[in-house]
Design an enzyme around this catalytic site. Structure first.
Site, short mmCIF file in Angstrom:
data_model
loop_
_atom_site.label_atom_id
_atom_site.label_comp_id
_atom_site.label_asym_id
_atom_site.label_seq_id
_atom_site.Cartn_x
_atom_site.Cartn_y
_atom_site.Cartn_z
N ARG A 146 0.98 -1.24 0.05
CA ARG A 146 -0.06 0.18 -0.01
C ARG A 146 0.76 1.37 -0.11
NH1 ARG A 146 -5.06 0.59 3.70
NH2 ARG A 146 -3.78 0.59 5.38
N ASP A 147 2.02 1.25 0.02
CA ASP A 147 2.91 2.48 -0.02
C ASP A 147 4.18 2.30 -0.81
OD1 ASP A 147 3.38 5.15 0.48
OD2 ASP A 147 4.26 5.14 2.45
N VAL A 148 4.21 1.45 -1.77
CA VAL A 148 5.34 1.50 -2.85
C VAL A 148 5.88 2.76 -3.20
CG1 VAL A 148 6.31 0.26 -4.74
CG2 VAL A 148 4.61 -0.98 -3.51
#
Length: 234
Positions: free
Chosen positions: A94-96
């Protein structure tokens, strides 16, 4: 790693706990290992004990210049391999983004910061109208209110590849403008020096319809590696 002056924030403590639990459950050479978590270190702040990576983040590298396509493909291939381990374990990162991709002096890529990762299919942990992650890399379906999936991580990785080749995120402006661009606008063209087949990979990773993207992170890793080897003559 410490988070100074935030030890009284329950959200921060919860994120540290989640990162320790999620990353600690994964075993992959391209995931930064977390060995321990503590709610209060010597200075009163929460901390993680992580493996040491003797090199910069991809964000640090891109502050200076874009990177050439063969190196960009190598980074994306390794990062995708790390994400595939998370996806196989049922986790969505969810936060690449470049700041969460570390590169050792030997060129080994490590994906880090699983603090807002969550199990695919579980109930959202945010309130109505809230999203977690970084808008510059957020997939359209997440902006539209959908839950994160492996496909949304793959979209973010495609945005990272685009940034590797240009040196800047594809969309600029405030959060609302950036999110609207992800929903409705095409990505800016890549430099003419980028081989067409690399541009085609970017397009396949960043299709606005998640069903039109490459569906598996391990497939992304393999395709990026094959393209890297083809371009380098390896």
């Amino acid at each position: 790693r410490r988070s100074p002056d935030l030890s009284d924030h329950p959200e921060t403590l919860d994120r540290f706990r989640k990162e320790a639990r999620h990353a600690g459950a994964l075993s992959n050479p391209h995931v930064a290992q977390v060995y321990d978590y503590g709610p209060s270190g010597p200075n009163g702040s929460p901390f993680l004990v992580m493996e040491y990576v003797d090199g910069p983040s991809l964000a640090d590298i891109l502050v200076v210049d874009p990177i050439e396509p063969v190196r960009a493909l190598d980074v994306i291939s390794q990062a995708a391999d790390g994400l595939s381990a998370a996806h196989r374990a049922g986790l969505v990162h969810r936060d690449v983004k470049p700041g969460n991709i570390l590169i050792s002096s030997a060129g080994v890529v490590k994906v880090t910061d699983f603090g807002i990762a969550y199990a695919a299919g579980q109930a959202p942990i945010t309130g109505p109208g809230l999203v977690m992650g970084t808008t510059q890399y957020m997939a359209p379906e997440r902006i539209a209110g959908g839950q994160g999936t492996g496909a949304s991580d793959i979209y973010a990785l495609g945005i990272v590849l685009h940034e590797c080749l240009t040196g800047v995120p594809p969309h600029d402006g405030g959060p609302a403008e950036v999110m609207a661009a992800h929903l409705y606008l095409p990505l800016p063209p890549l430099p003419a020096s980028v081989p067409p087949e690399v541009g085609e990979l970017v397009a396949r990773l960043t299709a606005k319809d998640p069903a039109a993207r490459i569906g598996d992170a391990l497939e992304v890793a393999d395709l990026a590696a094959m393209l890297r080897d083809s371009l380098s003559g390896g």
